[in-house]
Write an enzyme that holds these catalytic residues in place. Structure first.
Site, PDB file in Angstrom:
ATOM      1  N   LEU A 148     142.495-110.903  -8.702  1.00  0.00           N
ATOM      2  CA  LEU A 148     141.565-110.289  -7.742  1.00  0.00           C
ATOM      3  C   LEU A 148     142.611-110.043  -6.555  1.00  0.00           C
ATOM      4  O   LEU A 148     142.914-110.735  -6.044  1.00  0.00           O
ATOM      5  CB  LEU A 148     140.367-111.107  -7.212  1.00  0.00           C
ATOM      6  CG  LEU A 148     139.740-110.229  -6.624  1.00  0.00           C
ATOM      7  CD1 LEU A 148     139.235-108.788  -6.504  1.00  0.00           C
ATOM      8  CD2 LEU A 148     138.374-111.652  -5.885  1.00  0.00           C
ATOM      9  N   HIS A 191     129.407-114.379  13.235  1.00  0.00           N
ATOM     10  CA  HIS A 191     131.155-113.712  12.140  1.00  0.00           C
ATOM     11  C   HIS A 191     131.261-114.959  11.327  1.00  0.00           C
ATOM     12  O   HIS A 191     132.135-114.900  10.489  1.00  0.00           O
ATOM     13  CB  HIS A 191     131.679-113.338  13.534  1.00  0.00           C
ATOM     14  CG  HIS A 191     131.307-111.778  14.087  1.00  0.00           C
ATOM     15  ND1 HIS A 191     130.443-111.233  13.119  1.00  0.00           N
ATOM     16  CD2 HIS A 191     131.354-111.780  15.099  1.00  0.00           C
ATOM     17  CE1 HIS A 191     130.091-110.565  14.356  1.00  0.00           C
ATOM     18  NE2 HIS A 191     130.787-110.560  15.318  1.00  0.00           N
ATOM     19  N   ASP A 202     127.546-105.918   7.115  1.00  0.00           N
ATOM     20  CA  ASP A 202     126.971-105.456   8.140  1.00  0.00           C
ATOM     21  C   ASP A 202     125.515-106.359   8.711  1.00  0.00           C
ATOM     22  O   ASP A 202     125.606-107.452   7.654  1.00  0.00           O
ATOM     23  CB  ASP A 202     126.148-103.955   8.258  1.00  0.00           C
ATOM     24  CG  ASP A 202     126.467-103.620  10.053  1.00  0.00           C
ATOM     25  OD1 ASP A 202     126.679-104.295  10.623  1.00  0.00           O
ATOM     26  OD2 ASP A 202     125.836-102.544   9.716  1.00  0.00           O
ATOM     27  N   GLY A 203     125.689-106.714   9.720  1.00  0.00           N
ATOM     28  CA  GLY A 203     123.956-107.730   9.783  1.00  0.00           C
ATOM     29  C   GLY A 203     125.204-108.955  10.926  1.00  0.00           C
ATOM     30  O   GLY A 203     123.460-109.964  10.695  1.00  0.00           O
TER      31      GLY A 203
END
Ligand code: FPP
Length: 237
Positions: A127, A33, A16-17
């Site tokens: 991962l 973004h 977020d942010g």
């Protein structure tokens, strides 16, 4: 300092942010973004090197469609842009790309890029980079309940066998361990319809740092905080 033994197996992040990061610099939201996408690369690389097994990133929620079309269109191009640049690196790092969320409603170009990355990394066993894309936890739960009802009706599942483990299994994360650590950036303290069931015993770490500014240093801080906690899962330590 963090200990190599207590690395969280599954880290989930509400990134977020981005908008505020851009606003602070008098830039359009999409610039935030774009910068956030670079952070995704850095954090994926760090998580992979630290030995984290699953990294789930909340990239687009079912509610994000309400944003202006220009922003939605940009966000829908990001997976493609990210993967067209970094897929070779992800393959090299033995990362497996997966996604949770409703893929059907994504634009074709987004779907194609994600599907291609999933196919090309399907055999990797490092991962798991799990994008939550067009994801909403309540919709996920409704779908799980419907599938359970269907399977009970068609006698693939006995009603008395429906336990909390059954619900976990029917979720889109059914094959994954539940998150050990949830990070939310930008000073907001809410879940925003993210993994409501899966986060029941997860440790939360909130930071004021905006996602584009979040770096390996902050990830290590979050893990260090996690390692100091005593997880009791409702019991006694
Ligand atoms: C929330 O910040 C962020 C999003 C809705 C999008 C998150 C997407 C990325 C970080 C890039 C994703 C990258 C890939 C590879 C898929 P916000 O816009 O709500 O920020 P604000 O609260 O400051 O306005």
């Amino acid at each position: 300092m963090i200990s190599e033994e207590g690395i969280p197996v599954h880290i989930a992040i509400i990134m977020d942010g981005n908008g505020r990061w851009a606003k602070k610099r008098a830039l359009p939201r999409i610039a935030g973004h774009n910068e956030g996408m670079k952070t995704v690369r850095e954090i994926t690389r760090s998580a992979s090197q630290l030995g984290v097994k699953v990294l789930t990133l909340y990239a687009f929620s079912t509610e994000n469609w309400k944003r202006p079309k220009l922003e939605v269109d940009f966000l829908m191009k990001l997976p493609e842009e990210f993967l067209s640049t970094f897929l070779p690196e992800l393959i090299e790092e033995n990362v497996r790309v997966e996604m949770i969320g409703d893929m059907e409603q994504l634009p074709d170009h987004t779907k194609k890029a994600v599907q291609n990355a999933m196919n090309r990394t399907a055999e990797n066993d490092g991962l798991i980079l799990n994008f939550a894309l067009n994801y909403g936890s309540r919709t996920e739960l409704v779908q799980a309940v419907k599938s359970i009802i269907q399977d009970v009706k068609e006698e693939r599942l006995a009603e008395q066998d429906v336990t909390d483990a059954t619900i976990s299994r029917y979720l889109m994360t059914g094959h994954l361990p539940e998150p050990d650590l949830l990070i939310r950036t930008s000073g907001e303290h809410r879940l925003s319809n993210f993994m409501l069931w899966q986060l029941a015993y997860t440790e939360f770490f909130f930071t004021d740092v905006l996602w584009p500014d979040f770096s390996e240093k902050h990830l290590l801080e979050a893990i260090a905080s996690y390692q100091k906690r005593s997880r009791r899962f409702g019991g006694l330590s």
